[in-house]
Design a protein around this motif. Sequence first.
Motif, PDB file in Angstrom:
ATOM      1  N   ASN A   1     -10.822  -2.046  -8.351  1.00  0.00           N
ATOM      2  CA  ASN A   1      -9.378  -2.242  -8.249  1.00  0.00           C
ATOM      3  C   ASN A   1      -8.980  -3.721  -8.267  1.00  0.00           C
ATOM      4  O   ASN A   1      -7.821  -4.066  -8.062  1.00  0.00           O
ATOM      5  CB  ASN A   1      -8.832  -1.554  -6.992  1.00  0.00           C
TER       6      ASN A   1
ATOM      7  N   GLU B   1     -10.130  -6.102  -6.177  1.00  0.00           N
ATOM      8  CA  GLU B   1     -10.337  -6.763  -4.899  1.00  0.00           C
ATOM      9  C   GLU B   1     -11.764  -7.272  -4.775  1.00  0.00           C
ATOM     10  O   GLU B   1     -12.662  -6.797  -5.468  1.00  0.00           O
ATOM     11  CB  GLU B   1     -10.013  -5.799  -3.754  1.00  0.00           C
TER      12      GLU B   1
ATOM     13  N   LYS C   1      -7.474  -9.182  -1.192  1.00  0.00           N
ATOM     14  CA  LYS C   1      -6.766  -7.978  -1.603  1.00  0.00           C
ATOM     15  C   LYS C   1      -5.988  -8.222  -2.893  1.00  0.00           C
ATOM     16  O   LYS C   1      -5.616  -9.345  -3.222  1.00  0.00           O
ATOM     17  CB  LYS C   1      -5.803  -7.511  -0.498  1.00  0.00           C
ATOM     18  N   SER C   2      -5.717  -7.117  -3.603  1.00  0.00           N
ATOM     19  CA  SER C   2      -4.996  -7.215  -4.869  1.00  0.00           C
ATOM     20  C   SER C   2      -3.532  -7.627  -4.678  1.00  0.00           C
ATOM     21  O   SER C   2      -2.882  -8.059  -5.621  1.00  0.00           O
ATOM     22  CB  SER C   2      -5.083  -5.890  -5.638  1.00  0.00           C
ATOM     23  N   ASN C   3      -3.012  -7.540  -3.444  1.00  0.00           N
ATOM     24  CA  ASN C   3      -1.634  -7.977  -3.188  1.00  0.00           C
ATOM     25  C   ASN C   3      -1.554  -9.482  -2.898  1.00  0.00           C
ATOM     26  O   ASN C   3      -0.495  -9.996  -2.566  1.00  0.00           O
ATOM     27  CB  ASN C   3      -1.016  -7.173  -2.039  1.00  0.00           C
ATOM     28  N   GLY C   4      -2.691 -10.180  -2.970  1.00  0.00           N
ATOM     29  CA  GLY C   4      -2.716 -11.619  -2.755  1.00  0.00           C
ATOM     30  C   GLY C   4      -3.065 -12.032  -1.337  1.00  0.00           C
ATOM     31  O   GLY C   4      -3.189 -13.216  -1.052  1.00  0.00           O
ATOM     32  N   SER C   5      -3.245 -11.072  -0.442  1.00  0.00           N
ATOM     33  CA  SER C   5      -3.570 -11.411   0.943  1.00  0.00           C
ATOM     34  C   SER C   5      -5.077 -11.492   1.133  1.00  0.00           C
ATOM     35  O   SER C   5      -5.855 -11.003   0.316  1.00  0.00           O
ATOM     36  CB  SER C   5      -2.969 -10.380   1.905  1.00  0.00           C
TER      37      SER C   5
ATOM     38  N   GLU D   1      -4.846 -11.012   8.917  1.00  0.00           N
ATOM     39  CA  GLU D   1      -4.441 -11.013   7.514  1.00  0.00           C
ATOM     40  C   GLU D   1      -3.632 -12.271   7.251  1.00  0.00           C
ATOM     41  O   GLU D   1      -2.756 -12.631   8.031  1.00  0.00           O
ATOM     42  CB  GLU D   1      -3.586  -9.787   7.185  1.00  0.00           C
TER      43      GLU D   1
ATOM     44  N   THR E   1      -1.214 -13.595   4.408  1.00  0.00           N
ATOM     45  CA  THR E   1      -0.491 -13.139   3.223  1.00  0.00           C
ATOM     46  C   THR E   1      -0.507 -14.222   2.157  1.00  0.00           C
ATOM     47  O   THR E   1      -0.820 -15.386   2.442  1.00  0.00           O
ATOM     48  CB  THR E   1       0.969 -12.780   3.561  1.00  0.00           C
ATOM     49  N   LYS E   2      -0.109 -13.840   0.939  1.00  0.00           N
ATOM     50  CA  LYS E   2      -0.083 -14.836  -0.141  1.00  0.00           C
ATOM     51  C   LYS E   2       0.966 -15.911   0.125  1.00  0.00           C
ATOM     52  O   LYS E   2       0.891 -16.991  -0.429  1.00  0.00           O
ATOM     53  CB  LYS E   2       0.123 -14.160  -1.492  1.00  0.00           C
TER      54      LYS E   2
END
Length: 157
Positions: free
Chosen positions: A106, A108, A122-126, A134, A136-137
Amino acid sequence: MDSYKRRRDRENKQVKSNNIELATVTSPDTGQGVNAQGVGEYREIPLVAPFGIRWNPPLGQNIQLIKNWNNGKAVVAVGTIVDQFLEPGESELFSIGGASIKCKANGEIEAKANGGATIECKSNGSVVINSLVEITKEGIIKAIDFESTVHGGVYYG
């Protein structure tokens, strides 16, 4: 049986055997290639891998050999037996000490140290550290499951 006859018998087995053979490492690579025991004993076998990956199988590890007896008796080791399942499209680099980097299907990335930190990109940038923190981006730092986490010097709000 004299040594000449043993050698001839071994060579006959090797010539008649498949071009692919499973062998066991008897000496890891020290700069000249590995030694392994299969149908016969193989010495100074070159290790082959895709660009960007280096590997050196440990003593006792099974390795896959590809042989080309018709062209100068060439033998190369191309890999080890995969002992853990990966999802289709995933790749993982790992060491005998337990460190690993997994590129997930995926997109990641998961990096682990044996008994130490786990870092997930993670694929959301985090970025998630040890499933506890965590980032975050946007650079916001969040505590995951803050209520049950033992912490010091970090307060909610």
